[in-house]
Structures are given as C-alpha cells and as structure tokens.
Scaffold this motif. Structure first.
Motif, PDB file in Angstrom:
ATOM      1  N   LYS A 180       0.815  -1.213   0.000  1.00  0.00           N
ATOM      2  CA  LYS A 180       0.000   0.000   0.000  1.00  0.00           C
ATOM      3  C   LYS A 180       0.850   1.265   0.000  1.00  0.00           C
ATOM      4  CE  LYS A 180      -4.230  -1.968   1.901  1.00  0.00           C
ATOM      5  NZ  LYS A 180      -5.217  -1.994   2.998  1.00  0.00           N
ATOM      6  N   ASP A 181       1.921   1.283   0.803  1.00  0.00           N
ATOM      7  CA  ASP A 181       2.801   2.449   0.808  1.00  0.00           C
ATOM      8  C   ASP A 181       3.451   2.645  -0.554  1.00  0.00           C
ATOM      9  OD1 ASP A 181       2.225   3.033   3.435  1.00  0.00           O
ATOM     10  OD2 ASP A 181       3.944   1.947   4.236  1.00  0.00           O
ATOM     11  N   LEU A 182       3.812   1.541  -1.199  1.00  0.00           N
ATOM     12  CA  LEU A 182       4.397   1.614  -2.540  1.00  0.00           C
ATOM     13  C   LEU A 182       3.402   2.191  -3.534  1.00  0.00           C
ATOM     14  CD1 LEU A 182       6.537   0.898  -4.712  1.00  0.00           C
ATOM     15  CD2 LEU A 182       5.538  -1.400  -4.762  1.00  0.00           C
ATOM     16  N   ILE A 183       2.151   1.728  -3.480  1.00  0.00           N
ATOM     17  CA  ILE A 183       1.118   2.212  -4.393  1.00  0.00           C
ATOM     18  C   ILE A 183       0.847   3.696  -4.164  1.00  0.00           C
ATOM     19  CG2 ILE A 183      -1.359   2.060  -4.900  1.00  0.00           C
ATOM     20  CD1 ILE A 183      -1.028  -0.999  -4.549  1.00  0.00           C
ATOM     21  N   ILE A 184       0.807   4.114  -2.895  1.00  0.00           N
ATOM     22  CA  ILE A 184       0.619   5.527  -2.579  1.00  0.00           C
ATOM     23  C   ILE A 184       1.731   6.351  -3.224  1.00  0.00           C
ATOM     24  CG2 ILE A 184       0.709   7.235  -0.722  1.00  0.00           C
ATOM     25  CD1 ILE A 184      -0.661   5.148   1.075  1.00  0.00           C
ATOM     26  N   TYR A 185       2.952   5.854  -3.101  1.00  0.00           N
ATOM     27  CA  TYR A 185       4.094   6.590  -3.642  1.00  0.00           C
ATOM     28  C   TYR A 185       4.011   6.695  -5.162  1.00  0.00           C
ATOM     29  CZ  TYR A 185       8.900   8.122  -4.349  1.00  0.00           C
ATOM     30  OH  TYR A 185      10.010   8.844  -4.710  1.00  0.00           O
ATOM     31  N   ILE A 186       3.689   5.584  -5.822  1.00  0.00           N
ATOM     32  CA  ILE A 186       3.582   5.604  -7.280  1.00  0.00           C
ATOM     33  C   ILE A 186       2.458   6.531  -7.727  1.00  0.00           C
ATOM     34  CG2 ILE A 186       2.986   4.220  -9.312  1.00  0.00           C
ATOM     35  CD1 ILE A 186       4.406   1.869  -7.980  1.00  0.00           C
ATOM     36  N   ASN A 187       1.308   6.447  -7.080  1.00  0.00           N
ATOM     37  CA  ASN A 187       0.180   7.292  -7.468  1.00  0.00           C
ATOM     38  C   ASN A 187       0.492   8.772  -7.309  1.00  0.00           C
ATOM     39  OD1 ASN A 187      -1.190   4.944  -7.937  1.00  0.00           O
ATOM     40  ND2 ASN A 187      -2.631   5.147  -6.253  1.00  0.00           N
ATOM     41  N   ASP A 188       1.320   9.106  -6.302  1.00  0.00           N
ATOM     42  CA  ASP A 188       1.640  10.507  -6.033  1.00  0.00           C
ATOM     43  C   ASP A 188       2.844  11.016  -6.819  1.00  0.00           C
ATOM     44  OD1 ASP A 188      -0.461  10.669  -4.278  1.00  0.00           O
ATOM     45  OD2 ASP A 188       0.744  10.498  -2.460  1.00  0.00           O
ATOM     46  N   HIS A 189       3.706  10.105  -7.302  1.00  0.00           N
ATOM     47  CA  HIS A 189       4.942  10.514  -7.967  1.00  0.00           C
ATOM     48  C   HIS A 189       5.077   9.902  -9.362  1.00  0.00           C
ATOM     49  CE1 HIS A 189       5.754  10.963  -3.606  1.00  0.00           C
ATOM     50  NE2 HIS A 189       6.489  11.996  -3.968  1.00  0.00           N
ATOM     51  N   TYR A 190       3.957   9.627  -9.998  1.00  0.00           N
ATOM     52  CA  TYR A 190       3.993   8.898 -11.270  1.00  0.00           C
ATOM     53  C   TYR A 190       4.711   9.674 -12.372  1.00  0.00           C
ATOM     54  CZ  TYR A 190       0.335  12.002 -13.004  1.00  0.00           C
ATOM     55  OH  TYR A 190      -0.365  13.103 -13.409  1.00  0.00           O
ATOM     56  N   ARG A 191       4.808  11.013 -12.251  1.00  0.00           N
ATOM     57  CA  ARG A 191       5.457  11.803 -13.291  1.00  0.00           C
ATOM     58  C   ARG A 191       6.981  11.629 -13.282  1.00  0.00           C
ATOM     59  NH1 ARG A 191       2.146  16.429 -14.978  1.00  0.00           N
ATOM     60  NH2 ARG A 191       0.193  16.475 -13.783  1.00  0.00           N
ATOM     61  N   ALA A 192       7.518  11.227 -12.129  1.00  0.00           N
ATOM     62  CA  ALA A 192       8.973  11.111 -11.986  1.00  0.00           C
ATOM     63  C   ALA A 192       9.492   9.876 -12.704  1.00  0.00           C
ATOM     64  CB  ALA A 192       9.332  11.051 -10.501  1.00  0.00           C
ATOM     65  N   LYS A 193      10.817   9.831 -12.894  1.00  0.00           N
ATOM     66  CA  LYS A 193      11.447   8.647 -13.479  1.00  0.00           C
ATOM     67  C   LYS A 193      11.566   7.589 -12.381  1.00  0.00           C
ATOM     68  CE  LYS A 193      14.077  11.073 -17.052  1.00  0.00           C
ATOM     69  NZ  LYS A 193      15.426  11.360 -17.604  1.00  0.00           N
ATOM     70  N   LEU A 194      10.673   6.620 -12.400  1.00  0.00           N
ATOM     71  CA  LEU A 194      10.634   5.582 -11.371  1.00  0.00           C
ATOM     72  C   LEU A 194      11.128   4.265 -11.955  1.00  0.00           C
ATOM     73  CD1 LEU A 194       7.136   6.337  -9.771  1.00  0.00           C
ATOM     74  CD2 LEU A 194       9.380   7.144  -9.026  1.00  0.00           C
ATOM     75  N   ARG A 195      12.163   3.727 -11.340  1.00  0.00           N
ATOM     76  CA  ARG A 195      12.691   2.419 -11.760  1.00  0.00           C
ATOM     77  C   ARG A 195      12.411   1.404 -10.659  1.00  0.00           C
ATOM     78  NH1 ARG A 195      18.669   2.233 -13.204  1.00  0.00           N
ATOM     79  NH2 ARG A 195      18.818   2.898 -11.007  1.00  0.00           N
ATOM     80  N   VAL A 196      12.234   0.146 -11.067  1.00  0.00           N
ATOM     81  CA  VAL A 196      11.945  -0.907 -10.094  1.00  0.00           C
ATOM     82  C   VAL A 196      13.045  -0.973  -9.039  1.00  0.00           C
ATOM     83  CG1 VAL A 196      11.635  -3.385  -9.769  1.00  0.00           C
ATOM     84  CG2 VAL A 196      10.598  -2.258 -11.757  1.00  0.00           C
ATOM     85  N   GLN A 197      14.285  -0.866  -9.468  1.00  0.00           N
ATOM     86  CA  GLN A 197      15.397  -0.952  -8.520  1.00  0.00           C
ATOM     87  C   GLN A 197      15.321   0.158  -7.476  1.00  0.00           C
ATOM     88  OE1 GLN A 197      15.551  -1.044 -11.782  1.00  0.00           O
ATOM     89  NE2 GLN A 197      16.976  -2.621 -12.537  1.00  0.00           N
ATOM     90  N   ASP A 198      14.977   1.380  -7.918  1.00  0.00           N
ATOM     91  CA  ASP A 198      14.904   2.510  -6.994  1.00  0.00           C
ATOM     92  C   ASP A 198      13.726   2.356  -6.038  1.00  0.00           C
ATOM     93  OD1 ASP A 198      17.103   3.594  -8.276  1.00  0.00           O
ATOM     94  OD2 ASP A 198      15.869   4.767  -9.665  1.00  0.00           O
ATOM     95  N   LEU A 199      12.599   1.875  -6.540  1.00  0.00           N
ATOM     96  CA  LEU A 199      11.421   1.673  -5.690  1.00  0.00           C
ATOM     97  C   LEU A 199      11.698   0.582  -4.651  1.00  0.00           C
ATOM     98  CD1 LEU A 199       8.617   1.823  -8.414  1.00  0.00           C
ATOM     99  CD2 LEU A 199       9.013   3.508  -6.604  1.00  0.00           C
ATOM    100  N   ALA A 200      12.354  -0.491  -5.092  1.00  0.00           N
ATOM    101  CA  ALA A 200      12.681  -1.587  -4.171  1.00  0.00           C
ATOM    102  C   ALA A 200      13.597  -1.084  -3.058  1.00  0.00           C
ATOM    103  CB  ALA A 200      13.347  -2.731  -4.931  1.00  0.00           C
ATOM    104  N   ARG A 201      14.582  -0.286  -3.411  1.00  0.00           N
ATOM    105  CA  ARG A 201      15.513   0.246  -2.419  1.00  0.00           C
ATOM    106  C   ARG A 201      14.789   1.163  -1.431  1.00  0.00           C
ATOM    107  NH1 ARG A 201      18.498   2.864  -5.645  1.00  0.00           N
ATOM    108  NH2 ARG A 201      19.630   1.000  -6.339  1.00  0.00           N
ATOM    109  N   ARG A 202      13.899   2.003  -1.938  1.00  0.00           N
ATOM    110  CA  ARG A 202      13.168   2.946  -1.073  1.00  0.00           C
ATOM    111  C   ARG A 202      12.303   2.214  -0.056  1.00  0.00           C
ATOM    112  NH1 ARG A 202      11.013   8.123  -0.760  1.00  0.00           N
ATOM    113  NH2 ARG A 202      12.361   8.819  -2.458  1.00  0.00           N
TER     114      ARG A 202
END
Length: 271
Positions: free
Chosen positions: A169-191
C-alpha cells in the motif's frame, strides 16, 4: 480526493452510500482501497476489477464485491452501473470483525442467491429514486437482505482476510503521487526495503500486473484526463505525464482505450 484511498461518505440517512453511475467513455482507476465493503452491479457495459492477482470481469446483470481494505483497480468500457458502499461501522452491528470478510463469487453467478442480489440492487435504485413515504425503511431492509445473503452464502469462513495492512500500500501511494517522476523498479525496491526481483514477483502476484505495467497505466489514466479536456499538444502532455517513450505510450493507449491519443481527442471533442 487522494487516488489511493477513498473515504466513503454516506449519502443516505441509514448510513451507507448508494448511487447510480453512467460513464460514456472507457477509463481506468488506479489501485486503491476502501474502509468499506463495496458492491458494484453492472446494468450495461463492462467493468474489470483486478485484485488478489486475478481479473474479475462483470457485465450486464452481474455484480462484484470488494472486501474492505483490498487493493484493487478498475478498467471500464462505457457503462451503466449501481454502486453500494457499506462502511464497516454499519456492518459491525450484525457481523463480528467485518474487515475480515472474504467474499467469493466465482462459480456462483447462476445461483438463486446471486440473482436475488441483482434484483435487490435494482429495487434499491427504484426505491431511492421514488422517495415514497417510508422509503428509508425499505432501503434499510434491502441493504440488510443483501448483506445477510452475502455473508451467509458468499464468504469463505475458513480463510478470513488478514487485517494487517499490505506492505504494497505504501508503494502504491508513492507511485500514485509521484507517477510523473522517473521511477525504476530498482529505486522503488531500495526505497521500500525490498529486493528488486522479489518486489516484482510480489507485486505481480498480489495485483495481477507488473510494476512497469502499473506505472504506465497510472500515467496513461492521468494523461487521458487532460487529453480529453484540454487542447495542450499531445506530445507535450505525454512528456508532462512521464510518458517519454511516445511510441510505447501510444501502443499502450491503444491497448487500454481502444484508440490512439489523437483519435481519443477527436472523439471527445465530437461528443
């Protein structure tokens, strides 16, 4: 309203939310969840709910139930539907631990109880529209009949839902709020403290789509909203919503909405 979590506000005096929905275009609502039990009955068109890693397609005279707290998204064609949202405090008067109710409808679409609920949906809509004397009593009776039938006949008592919040859920919140940014799986996993491969498998298992697919779906849904309501150049809108690979974006737009961006804009302006 934040896209990831919808607070259900009652619009009927008996303490539930019920409304009739008519949608004239195809669309997509990103992953979110409710603090209520949500029932949706389709009168025309088609809705596809994605949760528990499975796509649940409902068409005319069919309904779906989303348990409280369950992460889900919705893809739709033009449709006409009825939506009933029952907050947990309403249900607690009749059911212990309603947040753990695990509804299972698969394979029961032809049962008498399933058809009764569809009929009660339509009757609830009629009562709500006519507002005859004592209509709130009738609405209360219909909602309780639907709720009782669901709990008695369409729940898996041996496998109640866990009440702990999903780590996604925290991951989904982050993606929904920051979808314009360059998001990579590796960076999301680390965060969020995951191994990248494990996060990819977990997300696919629990949602039914990959992280990359979901990111494109969120971006496209936001892009679509502006595409059909503004005259901003299409290439500029694509870049603004993080869709920098225009060719891939157009292909996924065709897949999601059945038309290319230029065709979608023309259709919107024609309507």
């Amino acid at each position: 309203m934040r896209q990831h979590h919808e607070n259900v506000i009652s619009n009927l005096d008996i303490g539930i939310r019920f409304y009739e929905s008519t949608v004239t275009t195809s669309g997509y609502v990103p992953f979110h969840w409710h603090g209520s039990i949500e029932l949706v009955c389709v009168l025309a068109g088609q809705l596809t709910f994605q949760f528990d890693g499975v796509a649940h397609v409902i068409q005319a005279n069919q309904f779906e139930v989303i348990s409280s707290g369950v992460i889900h998204d919705v893809t739709n064609t033009p449709n006409h539907a009825l939506v009933l949202q029952i907050p947990l405090p309403f249900i607690e008067k009749y059911v212990k631990d309603p947040a753990t109710l695990n509804f299972q409808l698969t394979g029961q679409e032809q049962t008498a109880n399933y058809h009764r609920i569809v009929t009660w949906f339509q009757e609830l809509n009629r009562v709500n529209q006519q507002h005859q004397e004592g209509y709130l009593f009738d609405e209360g009776v219909l909602v309780l009949l639907m709720l009782k039938t669901l709990v008695v006949n369409f729940t898996d008592e041996k496998n109640p839902l866990a009440t702990t919040a999903s780590g996604l859920k925290d991951l989904i919140i982050y993606i929904n709020d920051h979808y314009r940014a360059k998001l990579r799986v590796q960076d999301l996993a680390r965060r969020f403290g995951y191994n990248a491969s494990y996060l990819s498998r977990l997300f696919k298992q629990q949602t039914g789509v990959t992280l990359v697919e979901y990111l494109y779906m969120v971006r496209l849904s936001r892009f679509y909203q502006e595409l059909t309501t503004t005259d901003t150049p299409i290439s500029q809108l694509l870049d603004q919503h993080g869709l920098t690979n225009h060719r891939t974006a157009r292909e996924m737009c065709l897949q999601m909405y059945g038309l290319l961006p230029k065709q979608l804009r023309t259709q919107a302006h024609t309507n």
